[in-house]
Design a protein around this motif. Structure first.
Motif, PDB file in Angstrom:
ATOM      1  N   LEU A  40       0.842  -1.199   0.000  1.00 51.65           N
ATOM      2  CA  LEU A  40       0.000   0.000   0.000  1.00 51.65           C
ATOM      3  C   LEU A  40       0.875   1.247   0.000  1.00 51.65           C
ATOM      4  O   LEU A  40       1.341   1.699   1.042  1.00 51.65           O
ATOM      5  CB  LEU A  40      -0.931  -0.005   1.214  1.00 51.65           C
ATOM      6  N   SER A  41       1.102   1.832  -1.185  1.00 50.90           N
ATOM      7  CA  SER A  41       1.812   3.095  -1.310  1.00 50.90           C
ATOM      8  C   SER A  41       0.801   4.230  -1.275  1.00 50.90           C
ATOM      9  O   SER A  41      -0.414   4.011  -1.291  1.00 50.90           O
ATOM     10  CB  SER A  41       2.597   3.123  -2.621  1.00 50.90           C
ATOM     11  N   LEU A  42       1.301   5.455  -1.250  1.00 44.40           N
ATOM     12  CA  LEU A  42       0.405   6.605  -1.226  1.00 44.40           C
ATOM     13  C   LEU A  42      -0.440   6.653  -2.501  1.00 44.40           C
ATOM     14  O   LEU A  42      -1.643   6.919  -2.450  1.00 44.40           O
ATOM     15  CB  LEU A  42       1.214   7.893  -1.075  1.00 44.40           C
ATOM     16  N   LYS A  43       0.189   6.377  -3.643  1.00 45.88           N
ATOM     17  CA  LYS A  43      -0.577   6.361  -4.895  1.00 45.88           C
ATOM     18  C   LYS A  43      -1.665   5.292  -4.859  1.00 45.88           C
ATOM     19  O   LYS A  43      -2.805   5.533  -5.277  1.00 45.88           O
ATOM     20  CB  LYS A  43       0.359   6.099  -6.080  1.00 45.88           C
ATOM     21  N   ALA A  44      -1.316   4.114  -4.354  1.00 47.81           N
ATOM     22  CA  ALA A  44      -2.292   3.028  -4.278  1.00 47.81           C
ATOM     23  C   ALA A  44      -3.419   3.366  -3.304  1.00 47.81           C
ATOM     24  O   ALA A  44      -4.584   3.050  -3.548  1.00 47.81           O
ATOM     25  CB  ALA A  44      -1.613   1.730  -3.856  1.00 47.81           C
ATOM     26  N   GLY A  45      -3.082   4.043  -2.204  1.00 47.83           N
ATOM     27  CA  GLY A  45      -4.097   4.428  -1.231  1.00 47.83           C
ATOM     28  C   GLY A  45      -5.091   5.421  -1.803  1.00 47.83           C
ATOM     29  O   GLY A  45      -6.300   5.322  -1.569  1.00 47.83           O
ATOM     30  N   LEU A  46      -4.591   6.392  -2.580  1.00 49.94           N
ATOM     31  CA  LEU A  46      -5.486   7.371  -3.195  1.00 49.94           C
ATOM     32  C   LEU A  46      -6.354   6.723  -4.275  1.00 49.94           C
ATOM     33  O   LEU A  46      -7.546   7.032  -4.387  1.00 49.94           O
ATOM     34  CB  LEU A  46      -4.666   8.517  -3.784  1.00 49.94           C
ATOM     35  N   LEU A  47      -5.767   5.819  -5.056  1.00 54.28           N
ATOM     36  CA  LEU A  47      -6.558   5.144  -6.092  1.00 54.28           C
ATOM     37  C   LEU A  47      -7.597   4.223  -5.455  1.00 54.28           C
ATOM     38  O   LEU A  47      -8.726   4.120  -5.954  1.00 54.28           O
ATOM     39  CB  LEU A  47      -5.631   4.345  -7.008  1.00 54.28           C
ATOM     40  N   MET A  48      -7.233   3.597  -4.350  1.00 56.02           N
ATOM     41  CA  MET A  48      -8.178   2.765  -3.621  1.00 56.02           C
ATOM     42  C   MET A  48      -9.369   3.597  -3.141  1.00 56.02           C
ATOM     43  O   MET A  48     -10.528   3.176  -3.236  1.00 56.02           O
ATOM     44  CB  MET A  48      -7.469   2.111  -2.427  1.00 56.02           C
ATOM     45  N   VAL A 137     -20.272  11.702   0.423  1.00 55.14           N
ATOM     46  CA  VAL A 137     -19.028  12.453   0.249  1.00 55.14           C
ATOM     47  C   VAL A 137     -18.244  12.496   1.554  1.00 55.14           C
ATOM     48  O   VAL A 137     -17.011  12.323   1.564  1.00 55.14           O
ATOM     49  CB  VAL A 137     -19.327  13.866  -0.273  1.00 55.14           C
ATOM     50  N   MET A 138     -18.923  12.725   2.677  1.00 60.28           N
ATOM     51  CA  MET A 138     -18.237  12.792   3.962  1.00 60.28           C
ATOM     52  C   MET A 138     -17.575  11.465   4.308  1.00 60.28           C
ATOM     53  O   MET A 138     -16.421  11.417   4.765  1.00 60.28           O
ATOM     54  CB  MET A 138     -19.221  13.186   5.073  1.00 60.28           C
ATOM     55  N   MET A 139     -18.276  10.354   4.094  1.00 63.34           N
ATOM     56  CA  MET A 139     -17.704   9.052   4.424  1.00 63.34           C
ATOM     57  C   MET A 139     -16.545   8.711   3.496  1.00 63.34           C
ATOM     58  O   MET A 139     -15.519   8.178   3.939  1.00 63.34           O
ATOM     59  CB  MET A 139     -18.775   7.977   4.368  1.00 63.34           C
ATOM     60  N   CYS A 140     -16.682   9.039   2.214  1.00 65.00           N
ATOM     61  CA  CYS A 140     -15.588   8.779   1.278  1.00 65.00           C
ATOM     62  C   CYS A 140     -14.374   9.652   1.591  1.00 65.00           C
ATOM     63  O   CYS A 140     -13.229   9.193   1.497  1.00 65.00           O
ATOM     64  CB  CYS A 140     -16.055   9.018  -0.156  1.00 65.00           C
ATOM     65  N   PHE A 141     -14.630  10.903   1.981  1.00 65.47           N
ATOM     66  CA  PHE A 141     -13.516  11.792   2.327  1.00 65.47           C
ATOM     67  C   PHE A 141     -12.861  11.339   3.628  1.00 65.47           C
ATOM     68  O   PHE A 141     -11.641  11.421   3.782  1.00 65.47           O
ATOM     69  CB  PHE A 141     -14.004  13.233   2.446  1.00 65.47           C
ATOM     70  N   GLY A 142     -13.679  10.847   4.582  1.00 65.41           N
ATOM     71  CA  GLY A 142     -13.117  10.306   5.812  1.00 65.41           C
ATOM     72  C   GLY A 142     -12.231   9.103   5.534  1.00 65.41           C
ATOM     73  O   GLY A 142     -11.151   8.956   6.127  1.00 65.41           O
ATOM     74  N   PHE A 143     -12.682   8.229   4.635  1.00 63.83           N
ATOM     75  CA  PHE A 143     -11.849   7.087   4.241  1.00 63.83           C
ATOM     76  C   PHE A 143     -10.571   7.568   3.571  1.00 63.83           C
ATOM     77  O   PHE A 143      -9.480   7.035   3.822  1.00 63.83           O
ATOM     78  CB  PHE A 143     -12.633   6.176   3.302  1.00 63.83           C
ATOM     79  N   ALA A 148      -4.879   8.023   3.002  1.00 66.29           N
ATOM     80  CA  ALA A 148      -3.712   8.824   2.622  1.00 66.29           C
ATOM     81  C   ALA A 148      -2.673   8.834   3.738  1.00 66.29           C
ATOM     82  O   ALA A 148      -1.466   8.680   3.486  1.00 66.29           O
ATOM     83  CB  ALA A 148      -4.145  10.250   2.294  1.00 66.29           C
ATOM     84  N   PHE A 149      -3.131   8.997   4.977  1.00 70.03           N
ATOM     85  CA  PHE A 149      -2.196   9.041   6.107  1.00 70.03           C
ATOM     86  C   PHE A 149      -1.490   7.701   6.292  1.00 70.03           C
ATOM     87  O   PHE A 149      -0.258   7.641   6.384  1.00 70.03           O
ATOM     88  CB  PHE A 149      -2.947   9.429   7.382  1.00 70.03           C
ATOM     89  N   LEU A 150      -2.265   6.615   6.332  1.00 73.04           N
ATOM     90  CA  LEU A 150      -1.672   5.301   6.595  1.00 73.04           C
ATOM     91  C   LEU A 150      -0.787   4.839   5.443  1.00 73.04           C
ATOM     92  O   LEU A 150       0.295   4.293   5.667  1.00 73.04           O
ATOM     93  CB  LEU A 150      -2.769   4.273   6.853  1.00 73.04           C
ATOM     94  N   SER A 151      -1.233   5.048   4.208  1.00 78.41           N
ATOM     95  CA  SER A 151      -0.425   4.596   3.077  1.00 78.41           C
ATOM     96  C   SER A 151       0.865   5.400   2.953  1.00 78.41           C
ATOM     97  O   SER A 151       1.921   4.849   2.637  1.00 78.41           O
ATOM     98  CB  SER A 151      -1.236   4.671   1.784  1.00 78.41           C
ATOM     99  N   ALA A 152       0.791   6.717   3.219  1.00 77.92           N
ATOM    100  CA  ALA A 152       2.011   7.534   3.187  1.00 77.92           C
ATOM    101  C   ALA A 152       2.968   7.109   4.288  1.00 77.92           C
ATOM    102  O   ALA A 152       4.188   7.012   4.075  1.00 77.92           O
ATOM    103  CB  ALA A 152       1.655   9.011   3.335  1.00 77.92           C
ATOM    104  N   LEU A 153       2.431   6.830   5.481  1.00 82.45           N
ATOM    105  CA  LEU A 153       3.271   6.403   6.601  1.00 82.45           C
ATOM    106  C   LEU A 153       3.940   5.061   6.298  1.00 82.45           C
ATOM    107  O   LEU A 153       5.144   4.885   6.535  1.00 82.45           O
ATOM    108  CB  LEU A 153       2.421   6.308   7.868  1.00 82.45           C
ATOM    109  N   ARG A 154       3.163   4.121   5.757  1.00 79.15           N
ATOM    110  CA  ARG A 154       3.719   2.803   5.466  1.00 79.15           C
ATOM    111  C   ARG A 154       4.753   2.866   4.344  1.00 79.15           C
ATOM    112  O   ARG A 154       5.782   2.187   4.395  1.00 79.15           O
ATOM    113  CB  ARG A 154       2.589   1.835   5.095  1.00 79.15           C
TER     114      ARG A 154
END
Length: 219
Positions: A40-48, A137-143, A148-154
């Motif tokens: 899970l990279s940042l790009k993959a997290g955003l596409l997910m 929109v709120m739930m998708c933005f929350g996800f 983004a945070f977890l994938s960038a950290l990992r």
């Protein structure tokens, strides 16, 4: 005791339900995407997150428009077909990102029947389109925020890169690239959310008690 600040705080959280309060990942337990996607990279997290939104938002809005006209027996096949079509359309649009799609793997077809879509389209559909759009929109933005945070950290601490660019991380935790690390990080993040919320409420209660005490002393 003056509890207006607490009520105001809770009302604001309710209006943004899905972003922090009732976040689909840290509050409602939607953790499986962070485990079944091994790299899970940042790009993959955003596409997910984009696939999740493509499946969820149209289905939620459509449920508010025609939900009462569809027999319950056909609801799941109908919304499943709609969300699957939206996911396939997005996959076609990003077909040039072959490596990212390979990283997501089995998540792409599973995104069409994600828990958020089922909740907003089948379990608790809203009667008004603006309400349905707002919730989705709120739930998708929350996800997206958590992804983004977890994938960038990992990616940063686990692989020593960010957005595919090699960087020098202060520490390297190679275990973060393993699938089980998603569960551990989400557990810590959920505990952090609860702790911050309790601290805010505690400070508001303390301020209310102090104000009430000062008012009593003045009298």
């Amino acid at each position: 005791m003056n509890l207006r600040l607490i009520r105001r705080y809770r009302n604001r959280l309710s209006r943004t339900s899905g972003l922090l309060k009732n976040n689909p990942v840290v509050a409602l337990g939607m953790t499986m995407p962070f485990v079944i996607v091994p790299t899970l990279s940042l790009k993959a997290g955003l596409l997910m997150s984009a696939f999740l939104a493509a499946a969820t938002i149209p289905s939620a809005v459509l449920a508010s428009l025609v939900g009462r006209k569809i027999p319950p027996l056909f609801s799941l096949p109908f919304y499943g077909t709609v969300s699957t079509g939206c996911v396939l359309l997005l996959r076609f649009c990003v077909s040039g990102q072959a490596l990212l799609l390979e990283d997501l793997g089995v998540y792409v077809p599973l995104a069409a029947f994600n828990g958020m879509m089922l909740e907003l389209a089948l379990v608790h559909p809203r009667r008004r389109v603006p309400d349905a759009l707002h919730d989705a929109v709120m739930m998708c933005f929350g996800f997206l925020l958590v992804a983004a945070f977890l994938s960038a950290l990992r990616e940063f601490l686990g692989s020593g890169s960010l957005w595919g660019v090699p960087l020098t991380a202060p520490i390297r935790i190679r275990g973060l690239v393993l699938p089980f690390s998603g569960f551990i990080l989400i557990g810590f993040l959920s505990a952090l959310f609860r702790r911050v919320d309790s601290i805010i409420i505690g400070r508001m209660l303390h301020a209310s008690r102090r104000t009430a005490k000062q008012g009593g002393d003045a009298v």
